[in-house]
Design a protein around this motif. Sequence first.
Motif, PDB file in Angstrom:
ATOM      1  N   TYR A 161       8.768  67.409  21.201  1.00 50.26           N
ATOM      2  CA  TYR A 161       9.773  67.971  22.092  1.00 50.26           C
ATOM      3  C   TYR A 161       9.863  69.480  21.891  1.00 50.26           C
ATOM      4  N   VAL A 200      13.395  63.501  12.992  1.00 48.82           N
ATOM      5  CA  VAL A 200      12.427  64.592  13.106  1.00 48.82           C
ATOM      6  C   VAL A 200      11.532  64.621  11.859  1.00 48.82           C
ATOM      7  N   HIS A 222      19.872  67.956  20.766  1.00 48.67           N
ATOM      8  CA  HIS A 222      19.689  67.297  19.465  1.00 48.67           C
ATOM      9  C   HIS A 222      18.510  66.354  19.503  1.00 48.67           C
ATOM     10  N   LEU A 223      17.966  66.136  18.315  1.00 52.45           N
ATOM     11  CA  LEU A 223      16.832  65.228  18.183  1.00 52.45           C
ATOM     12  C   LEU A 223      16.985  64.473  16.872  1.00 52.45           C
ATOM     13  N   TRP A 224      16.639  63.187  16.888  1.00 50.35           N
ATOM     14  CA  TRP A 224      16.816  62.337  15.717  1.00 50.35           C
ATOM     15  C   TRP A 224      15.452  61.940  15.145  1.00 50.35           C
ATOM     16  N   LEU A 230      19.046  68.999  14.452  1.00 55.82           N
ATOM     17  CA  LEU A 230      17.911  68.151  14.095  1.00 55.82           C
ATOM     18  C   LEU A 230      18.323  67.209  12.971  1.00 55.82           C
ATOM     19  N   LEU A 238      12.952  72.242  22.109  1.00 53.37           N
ATOM     20  CA  LEU A 238      14.414  72.282  22.203  1.00 53.37           C
ATOM     21  C   LEU A 238      14.895  73.719  22.300  1.00 53.37           C
ATOM     22  N   MET A 284       9.415  63.911  16.944  1.00 53.40           N
ATOM     23  CA  MET A 284      10.290  62.795  16.618  1.00 53.40           C
ATOM     24  C   MET A 284       9.427  61.587  16.263  1.00 53.40           C
ATOM     25  N   TYR A 311       4.380  59.801  17.174  1.00 52.80           N
ATOM     26  CA  TYR A 311       5.514  60.704  17.347  1.00 52.80           C
ATOM     27  C   TYR A 311       5.545  61.251  18.772  1.00 52.80           C
ATOM     28  N   THR A 370      18.644  61.606   8.733  1.00 54.41           N
ATOM     29  CA  THR A 370      18.609  60.621   9.823  1.00 54.41           C
ATOM     30  C   THR A 370      19.724  59.590   9.705  1.00 54.41           C
TER      31      THR A 370
END
Lengths: 278, 383
Positions: free
Chosen positions: A173, A149, A145-147, A181, A175, A164, A170, A123
């Motif tokens: 999502y 996770v 993209h996902l931050w 990730l 994707l 997330m 949380y 992260t």
Amino acid sequence: MSFNIAVCIKPVPDPSHYDKITIHPVNKTITREGIPTIINPVDKNAIEAALQVKEKWGGKVTVITMAPPSAEENLREALAMGADEAVLLTDRAFAGADTWATSYTLAQGLKKIGHFDLIFTGTESADGATSQVPAQLAQWLKIAHLWNVQQFKITNKEELQAQMKIENGYIEYALKLPALLAVSRECNKPRYTTIMGVMKAKKKPLITYTADDLDLNKDFIGLKGSPTQPGDIYTPELGRKGQELTGEVEEIVAQLIQKLRAAGLNLESWNACAVGRE
Amino acid sequence: MQFFQFTEEQEMLRKAVREFVEAEIAPKAAEWDEKDYCPVELFPKMGEMGITGIFVPEQYGGAGLGHVERAICLEEISRHSAGLGIALMTHHLCVAGILYYGTEEQKQKYLPELAAGTKIGGLSVTEPGGGSDFMGQKSTGELKDGYWVLNGRKCFITNSHVADIDIWTVITGQDEKGRPVMTAFIIDPDTPGHTPGRKEHKLGLRGSVTGDVNCVEVKVAPGQMLGKEGAGAKIAMTTIQEVGRAGMSAINVGILRGCVEEGVKFANERIVYGKPIAKLQAIQFDIAETRLEYEAARLLTYRAAGMKDAGIPCATEFAMAKLYATEAACRAAKRIMDMMGGYGIINEYPIGRFLRDALASIPAGGTSHIQKLIIAGSTLSGK
């Protein structure tokens, strides 16, 4: 079903030695003398996530970093944990890069190596802690993209589900792959590097690319390609100072509250909590 | 002359083991000492790391490395828990006995589980009659109806109550000159009549179990004999000399490093007269002497381990390493304890445990007097 997976790692000064870090008073550089460089702690969670995907579904894990040549040691450690190959992007021209230039260089490095179904990062880095590189990198690569996770599950070759982490829970999502990730510490417990892993690591490929090896716009890399430049850098004054408040009790309390508010303390939220408990 | 340096892989290995030790061992070491508990549950984890089978060839499930790497593991573990260090060291004695003297069948039967840490090894040699009167052992082995029947009592045996696979030395007869014939046997887990006896309450190296092991009419098949009949003395002696003393040396190198690091930490943090005591010359002398002893013990230990890996006889070198490392660890722990003043005797600090562990290391693998006899013997004979 197998996945081509990349993990971006960053060598950082060991946080357990942060008390030894000093700032040079004149040229404002950070002195790291005698402080070991380690893999950014949460990047180990990213390596672990990649290894778990590989172990379950098959595939290959490539670990990549943009760093000085000494980062070879950190890449070897990632190989010893179980990654299949390592790529070091190193060149004096990369020095002084901000997150924008760093993510661009990493993106060009990843494009040079090949196509990836999944890219993992931590992260944030323990030193800079901007958290900007994961999203920027995904934007350069034009992938989802996902931050932050905390958990993810691959549903099929084209899709994954991920949680997330947010302040009070949380958000889940779905994707489409390829995706990036940025995993949090909660995502897993990184494995120990075993002695057998250390012995295998020396036989695994570790490739070095310089700026000339990559398809780069030279105006986008290093200090020159960095839109953000740090301003002043200084050591905060942490000395304590006693102060006497005088007057009647009510007056002293009023003065104290005023001073606490001025120092940035949110007394309203504290009051709300106190009332809530009653 | 090459100067002393570890290879890149050995440095990586040390780092990997240190990370494991700092997470799994360091936080619990004081509790194991206090409760005198041997953390047997860590053996499979050490197996996954490659520690329990560090010098076992890969074909038998080990890491395929040597005695320098073994010493690195023992130093790193004993930096925080010398008690677990000696439990592991003794496990390696059993491994070495089978690896160096076992038949192919025995190696295939025992080494994979010992290397994986799913079975713990022991070596039962010392008897109540004395450790250094080696050939005066009273335990016997008699061939009856196609089986060897073992009887006897062993004492001061590390891993006595936790070992699954135990190597025993017994007297199986006399030679033509009337001298005792000593033979070694491998005893399987849960063999009837093979039982742990009295458990000792030790001064130091707690976190390992030490006690008696008894054999009462224990029947073992001839295939359990380690080496030939009469090879027991050589098996036990070489294993103790080149693996046991090696282990005790490395364990005390670990204790010495603990003394250096804890001493430095305290000297930098303790403020007296407005400044850290590290600024005082008297304190600096203590730190310097401790560092010097650590470095000297380290050089002696790793040189001997390197000789062992090169196949060069190294009994005298390990006797020197063991003598120096254990005596130096006693001096260093006492010195740093004194340096710490009142804090030195408070069990919140590990230095008192280091001193007890160093003192308890003296008799393991032969006292300092025995080491001197070995060193003098080889020196006087010009070796």
